[in-house]
Enzyme design. Structure first.
Site, PDB file in Angstrom:
ATOM      1  N   LYS A  30      -0.726  38.104  26.169  1.00  0.00           N
ATOM      2  CA  LYS A  30      -2.021  37.811  26.797  1.00  0.00           C
ATOM      3  C   LYS A  30      -1.830  37.049  28.110  1.00  0.00           C
ATOM      4  O   LYS A  30      -2.456  37.379  29.113  1.00  0.00           O
ATOM      5  CB  LYS A  30      -2.920  36.998  25.851  1.00  0.00           C
ATOM      6  CG  LYS A  30      -3.301  37.735  24.581  1.00  0.00           C
ATOM      7  CD  LYS A  30      -4.351  36.970  23.784  1.00  0.00           C
ATOM      8  CE  LYS A  30      -3.867  35.653  23.217  1.00  0.00           C
ATOM      9  NZ  LYS A  30      -2.797  35.776  22.205  1.00  0.00           N
ATOM     10  N   ARG A  90     -11.460  32.491  18.904  1.00  0.00           N
ATOM     11  CA  ARG A  90     -10.428  32.701  17.897  1.00  0.00           C
ATOM     12  C   ARG A  90     -10.971  32.564  16.484  1.00  0.00           C
ATOM     13  O   ARG A  90     -10.209  32.686  15.518  1.00  0.00           O
ATOM     14  CB  ARG A  90      -9.345  31.647  18.080  1.00  0.00           C
ATOM     15  CG  ARG A  90      -8.067  32.142  18.750  1.00  0.00           C
ATOM     16  CD  ARG A  90      -7.184  30.929  18.862  1.00  0.00           C
ATOM     17  NE  ARG A  90      -5.794  31.147  19.042  1.00  0.00           N
ATOM     18  CZ  ARG A  90      -5.190  31.107  20.216  1.00  0.00           C
ATOM     19  NH1 ARG A  90      -5.869  31.002  21.330  1.00  0.00           N
ATOM     20  NH2 ARG A  90      -3.880  31.191  20.269  1.00  0.00           N
ATOM     21  N   ARG A 119      10.662  33.090  24.235  1.00  0.00           N
ATOM     22  CA  ARG A 119       9.808  32.878  25.408  1.00  0.00           C
ATOM     23  C   ARG A 119      10.132  31.548  26.108  1.00  0.00           C
ATOM     24  O   ARG A 119      10.319  30.527  25.471  1.00  0.00           O
ATOM     25  CB  ARG A 119       8.345  32.857  24.925  1.00  0.00           C
ATOM     26  CG  ARG A 119       7.349  32.534  25.980  1.00  0.00           C
ATOM     27  CD  ARG A 119       5.992  33.029  25.615  1.00  0.00           C
ATOM     28  NE  ARG A 119       5.332  32.237  24.577  1.00  0.00           N
ATOM     29  CZ  ARG A 119       4.112  32.510  24.130  1.00  0.00           C
ATOM     30  NH1 ARG A 119       3.455  33.561  24.583  1.00  0.00           N
ATOM     31  NH2 ARG A 119       3.567  31.768  23.199  1.00  0.00           N
ATOM     32  N   ARG A 163       7.743  26.148  24.832  1.00  0.00           N
ATOM     33  CA  ARG A 163       6.565  25.491  24.270  1.00  0.00           C
ATOM     34  C   ARG A 163       6.904  24.866  22.921  1.00  0.00           C
ATOM     35  O   ARG A 163       7.664  25.424  22.145  1.00  0.00           O
ATOM     36  CB  ARG A 163       5.450  26.537  24.073  1.00  0.00           C
ATOM     37  CG  ARG A 163       4.532  26.623  25.257  1.00  0.00           C
ATOM     38  CD  ARG A 163       3.592  27.786  25.148  1.00  0.00           C
ATOM     39  NE  ARG A 163       2.820  27.831  23.906  1.00  0.00           N
ATOM     40  CZ  ARG A 163       1.827  28.686  23.693  1.00  0.00           C
ATOM     41  NH1 ARG A 163       1.498  29.560  24.626  1.00  0.00           N
ATOM     42  NH2 ARG A 163       1.173  28.690  22.559  1.00  0.00           N
ATOM     43  N   ARG A 192       0.949  30.397  13.116  1.00  0.00           N
ATOM     44  CA  ARG A 192      -0.024  30.933  14.089  1.00  0.00           C
ATOM     45  C   ARG A 192      -0.383  32.382  13.755  1.00  0.00           C
ATOM     46  O   ARG A 192      -1.534  32.797  13.881  1.00  0.00           O
ATOM     47  CB  ARG A 192       0.540  30.822  15.511  1.00  0.00           C
ATOM     48  CG  ARG A 192       0.469  29.390  16.030  1.00  0.00           C
ATOM     49  CD  ARG A 192       1.482  29.107  17.123  1.00  0.00           C
ATOM     50  NE  ARG A 192       1.223  29.844  18.333  1.00  0.00           N
ATOM     51  CZ  ARG A 192       2.140  30.064  19.284  1.00  0.00           C
ATOM     52  NH1 ARG A 192       3.366  29.605  19.138  1.00  0.00           N
ATOM     53  NH2 ARG A 192       1.819  30.737  20.356  1.00  0.00           N
TER      54      ARG A 192
HETATM   55  P1  AMP Z   1      -2.256  29.868  23.024  1.00  0.00           P
HETATM   56  O1  AMP Z   1      -1.684  29.320  24.285  1.00  0.00           O
HETATM   57  O2  AMP Z   1      -3.469  30.717  23.253  1.00  0.00           O
HETATM   58  O3  AMP Z   1      -1.227  30.535  22.154  1.00  0.00           O
HETATM   59  O4  AMP Z   1      -2.785  28.610  22.189  1.00  0.00           O
HETATM   60  C1  AMP Z   1      -1.887  27.581  21.753  1.00  0.00           C
HETATM   61  C2  AMP Z   1      -2.526  26.736  20.675  1.00  0.00           C
HETATM   62  O5  AMP Z   1      -3.697  26.100  21.194  1.00  0.00           O
HETATM   63  C3  AMP Z   1      -3.011  27.500  19.450  1.00  0.00           C
HETATM   64  O6  AMP Z   1      -1.977  27.733  18.502  1.00  0.00           O
HETATM   65  C4  AMP Z   1      -4.067  26.523  18.909  1.00  0.00           C
HETATM   66  O7  AMP Z   1      -3.477  25.407  18.278  1.00  0.00           O
HETATM   67  C5  AMP Z   1      -4.717  26.023  20.192  1.00  0.00           C
HETATM   68  N1  AMP Z   1      -5.828  26.898  20.625  1.00  0.00           N
HETATM   69  C6  AMP Z   1      -5.892  27.668  21.756  1.00  0.00           C
HETATM   70  N2  AMP Z   1      -7.052  28.328  21.837  1.00  0.00           N
HETATM   71  C7  AMP Z   1      -7.758  27.975  20.726  1.00  0.00           C
HETATM   72  C8  AMP Z   1      -9.026  28.347  20.209  1.00  0.00           C
HETATM   73  N3  AMP Z   1      -9.818  29.208  20.850  1.00  0.00           N
HETATM   74  N4  AMP Z   1      -9.408  27.788  19.023  1.00  0.00           N
HETATM   75  C9  AMP Z   1      -8.639  26.921  18.364  1.00  0.00           C
HETATM   76  N5  AMP Z   1      -7.412  26.539  18.779  1.00  0.00           N
HETATM   77  C10 AMP Z   1      -6.971  27.053  19.956  1.00  0.00           C
END
Ligand code: AMP
Length: 212
Positions: free
Chosen positions: A13, A89, A128, A156, A167
């Protein structure tokens, strides 16, 4: 153009969002993961609450994330279109977004789902790395960083095998139930996310033909 980029962790993404923004520079990029990571590194009250959830690979509670997005959508740079990346999400987030957009008289154009099988996700995510200076995303095996940046790339905190497994499991239990909500509105397009990023980008572009 008002888009949601949807898909499991490691679907690409972030990479595809960057490519979409190159081709459609008027879009505002709203990545809740990036916003939350910024809040954590700035040590804001929101960041302090979100940190433990993120490290464990859990979702941050809806009550914290929804306000962040709704507030951000009101900023002037969203007026010419936006790309939501990593939000909604959960079903509750999708409903809250719907209410906010309805209230503002705004309609979504498409929900682009990048599909990648679970069997590929762990290898993609654990390899990554990111260049903290440019934000460029690399993979130690599939797209290694050039020598000039190899020493400074970072991983990360939630890109460990344990956090990725959590996740992925959250993605299946909490996030995929969002899709029927958008399917019912006829907004969902599904794109094969396996293969080179350039090929996936072409598939997304053709799925978006005629939009916006
Ligand atoms: P991402 O960078 O999109 O993979 O998000 C990293 C982490 O941020 C996720 O594993 C969640 O802990 C948190 N996170 C990001 N977006 C959301 C969301 N829309 N709702 C809840 N937690 C989120």
């Amino acid at each position: 153009m008002r888009l949601i980029l949807f898909g499991p962790p490691g679907a690409g993404k972030g990479t595809q969002a960057a490519r979409l923004l190159e081709r459609h520079p008027s879009l505002a990029h709203l990545s809740t993961g990036d916003m939350l990571r910024a809040a954590v590194s700035e040590g804001t009250p929101l960041g302090k609450q979100a940190d433990a959830f993120m490290k464990a690979g859990d979702l941050v509670p809806d009550s914290l994330v929804v306000g962040l997005v709704v507030e951000r959508l009101q900023k002037p740079d969203c007026a010419d279109g936006f790309l939501l990346d990593g939000f909604p999400r959960t079903r509750a987030q999708a409903e809250a977004l719907d209410t906010a957009l309805d209230g503002a008289g705004i309609e979504l154009d498409k929900v682009v789902v990048i599909e990648v099988p679970d069997s590929l996700i762990v290898e993609r995510i654990t390899g990554r790395r990111m260049d903290p200076e440019t934000g460029a995303i690399y993979h130690m095996k599939f797209s290694p960083p050039p020598a000039a940046v190899a020493d400074r790339v970072t991983q990360r905190k939630d890109d460990t095998v344990e956090a990725v497994t959590a996740r992925l499991s959250k993605y299946h239990s909490e996030t995929t139930p969002v899709l029927p909500f958008y399917d019912a509105k006829g907004l969902v397009v599904r794109v094969d996310g396996v293969g080179a990023p350039e090929d996936v980008a072409l598939r997304i572009e053709s799925a978006l033909e005629g939009v916006g």
